[in-house]
Motif scaffolding. Structure first.
Motif, PDB file in Angstrom:
ATOM      1  N   THR A   3       0.834  -1.218   0.000  1.00 54.66           N
ATOM      2  CA  THR A   3       0.000   0.000   0.000  1.00 54.66           C
ATOM      3  C   THR A   3       0.860   1.256   0.000  1.00 54.66           C
ATOM      4  OG1 THR A   3      -0.512  -0.960   2.147  1.00 54.66           O
ATOM      5  CG2 THR A   3      -2.334  -0.040   0.907  1.00 54.66           C
ATOM      6  N   GLU A  42      -4.498  -0.226   6.281  1.00 55.98           N
ATOM      7  CA  GLU A  42      -5.607  -0.233   5.299  1.00 55.98           C
ATOM      8  C   GLU A  42      -6.963  -0.067   5.963  1.00 55.98           C
ATOM      9  OE1 GLU A  42      -5.585  -2.492   1.749  1.00 55.98           O
ATOM     10  OE2 GLU A  42      -3.569  -3.237   2.187  1.00 55.98           O
ATOM     11  N   LYS A  47      -7.586   7.676   3.093  1.00 57.11           N
ATOM     12  CA  LYS A  47      -7.358   7.923   1.657  1.00 57.11           C
ATOM     13  C   LYS A  47      -7.447   9.417   1.313  1.00 57.11           C
ATOM     14  CE  LYS A  47      -8.409   3.565  -0.661  1.00 57.11           C
ATOM     15  NZ  LYS A  47      -7.693   2.761   0.258  1.00 57.11           N
ATOM     16  N   ASN A  63      -0.410   3.042  -3.066  1.00 56.42           N
ATOM     17  CA  ASN A  63      -0.613   2.213  -4.269  1.00 56.42           C
ATOM     18  C   ASN A  63      -1.692   2.799  -5.185  1.00 56.42           C
ATOM     19  OD1 ASN A  63      -2.810   1.560  -2.764  1.00 56.42           O
ATOM     20  ND2 ASN A  63      -2.481  -0.668  -2.768  1.00 56.42           N
ATOM     21  N   TRP A  64      -2.421   3.807  -4.678  1.00 56.83           N
ATOM     22  CA  TRP A  64      -3.432   4.445  -5.532  1.00 56.83           C
ATOM     23  C   TRP A  64      -3.079   5.899  -5.829  1.00 56.83           C
ATOM     24  CZ3 TRP A  64      -5.637   8.540  -2.951  1.00 56.83           C
ATOM     25  CH2 TRP A  64      -5.478   8.552  -1.578  1.00 56.83           C
ATOM     26  N   LEU A  65      -1.930   6.374  -5.319  1.00 56.72           N
ATOM     27  CA  LEU A  65      -1.588   7.787  -5.532  1.00 56.72           C
ATOM     28  C   LEU A  65      -0.081   7.987  -5.441  1.00 56.72           C
ATOM     29  CD1 LEU A  65      -3.018  10.660  -5.798  1.00 56.72           C
ATOM     30  CD2 LEU A  65      -2.535  10.900  -3.361  1.00 56.72           C
ATOM     31  N   GLN A  69       1.161  11.903  -9.786  1.00 54.85           N
ATOM     32  CA  GLN A  69      -0.271  12.074 -10.111  1.00 54.85           C
ATOM     33  C   GLN A  69      -0.873  13.324  -9.465  1.00 54.85           C
ATOM     34  OE1 GLN A  69      -1.122   8.000  -8.702  1.00 54.85           O
ATOM     35  NE2 GLN A  69      -2.521   7.911 -10.430  1.00 54.85           N
TER      36      GLN A  69
END
Ligand SMILES: Cc1cc2nc3c(=O)[nH]c(=O)nc-3n(C[C@H](O)[C@H](O)[C@H](O)COP(=O)(O)O)c2cc1C
Length: 274
Positions: A3, A42, A47, A63-65, A69
């Motif tokens: 993550t 998590e 987030k 892992n998402w940002l 970005q």
């Protein structure tokens, strides 16, 4: 998949990510260690992306940002104190609109910006229903009037308190005071059991209203409208809101007919300095 990824070459171990994290899910290990997620990362991470956004060296990736970005913050031009005050004091509730629909891209941009408002636990609970066709906005305003007539009949005291008889009389005389002739009404809605819906909805609409003039638009809260959405099943259904939702708020949107020339005054803050 991990993550959190720390670029050990870039990380200067300043611990800023740890301190900025609202959920306290990042920790520094031994003095020479780079930061690391706690075991329950998590489960508790909001987030919100603060860790990635605050890191001065761009070492922190989720892992998402990734830092790449996230658009860099433009330090210049910045709003001066005076410009900021003007921005906030100049916003007006607009009740006279041109007979001109708003382009879809502009409506979409309003919603995009509205979604940068704060929300409890970064829940971002917003769903949006945008009435695109001016004739439909008018039709829905008529449904609010029908609902008001029922309330006047069944609960005249409450109707009087909420000003319904005057609004209905105005409608009968040809004046539309629900959406004020705006071409569009935007409803923000979400899970009907969500505790912070009213707050998060109001904040998002506040952002929308402050941004609207920057793209040439005017707006006004539709207090009557969203109350009716929640109280009047035919309107709720006509808007196709999901059955487990409720309206958190609504705004009418369009091109303003008039330009304001002056800033009206407001009450001074009622403060108890302790
Ligand atoms: C929760 C809420 C509901 C409102 N409902 C309506 C409404 O139904 N119709 C309307 O014309 N204005 C409505 N307004 C706009 C207020 O009347 C307006 O904010 C107030 O008069 C101050 O004017 P300003 O926004 O130009 O500073 C509403 C505002 C809020 C915050």
């Amino acid at each position: 998949m991990k993550t959190v990824t720390i670029d050990v070459e870039k990380c200067n171990k300043d611990g800023i990510c740890v301190m900025a994290c609202p959920a306290n899910v990042i920790q520094m290990g031994a003095p020479d260690d780079v930061p690391a997620p706690i075991q329950d990362f998590e489960t508790y991470c909001l987030k919100c992306g603060h860790c990635t956004a605050v890191c001065p060296t761009g070492a922190f990736s989720l892992n998402w940002l990734s830092p790449d970005q996230c658009p860099p913050i433009q330090r210049e031009p910045t709003l001066s104190e005076q410009q900021s005050e003007q921005l906030l004091r100049r916003r007006r509730s607009i009740r006279n609109y041109k007979d001109k629909p708003v382009e879809r891209e502009k409506l979409a941009k309003l919603l995009e910006i509205a979604c940068y408002a704060p929300s409890a636990r970064n829940n971002q609970p917003w769903h949006w229903t945008v009435v695109v066709e001016p004739a439909q906005t008018r039709r829905f305003a008529g449904m609010v009037i029908d609902w008001m007539r029922t309330v006047i009949e069944q609960n005249p005291e409450q109707a009087e308190l909420r000003g319904f008889p005057r609004v209905v009389s105005a409608w009968d005389a040809g004046e539309e005071r629900i959406c004020r002739g705006a071409p569009h009404i935007i409803v923000v809605h979400g899970d009907k059991n969500y505790g912070f819906g009213a707050e998060d909805g109001a904040l998002a609409l506040g952002y929308l209203e402050l941004y609207a003039p920057a793209i040439g638009l005017g707006s006004c809260w539709g207090g009557y409208f969203y109350s009716a959405v929640n109280a009047c099943p035919p309107l709720f259904e006509a808007l196709s809101l999901p059955t487990d939702h409720r309206a958190f708020g609504a705004v009418m949107v369009g091109y303003a007919k008039f330009r304001y020339q002056r800033l009206p005054l407001r009450n001074n803050p009622r403060v108890n300095w302790k």
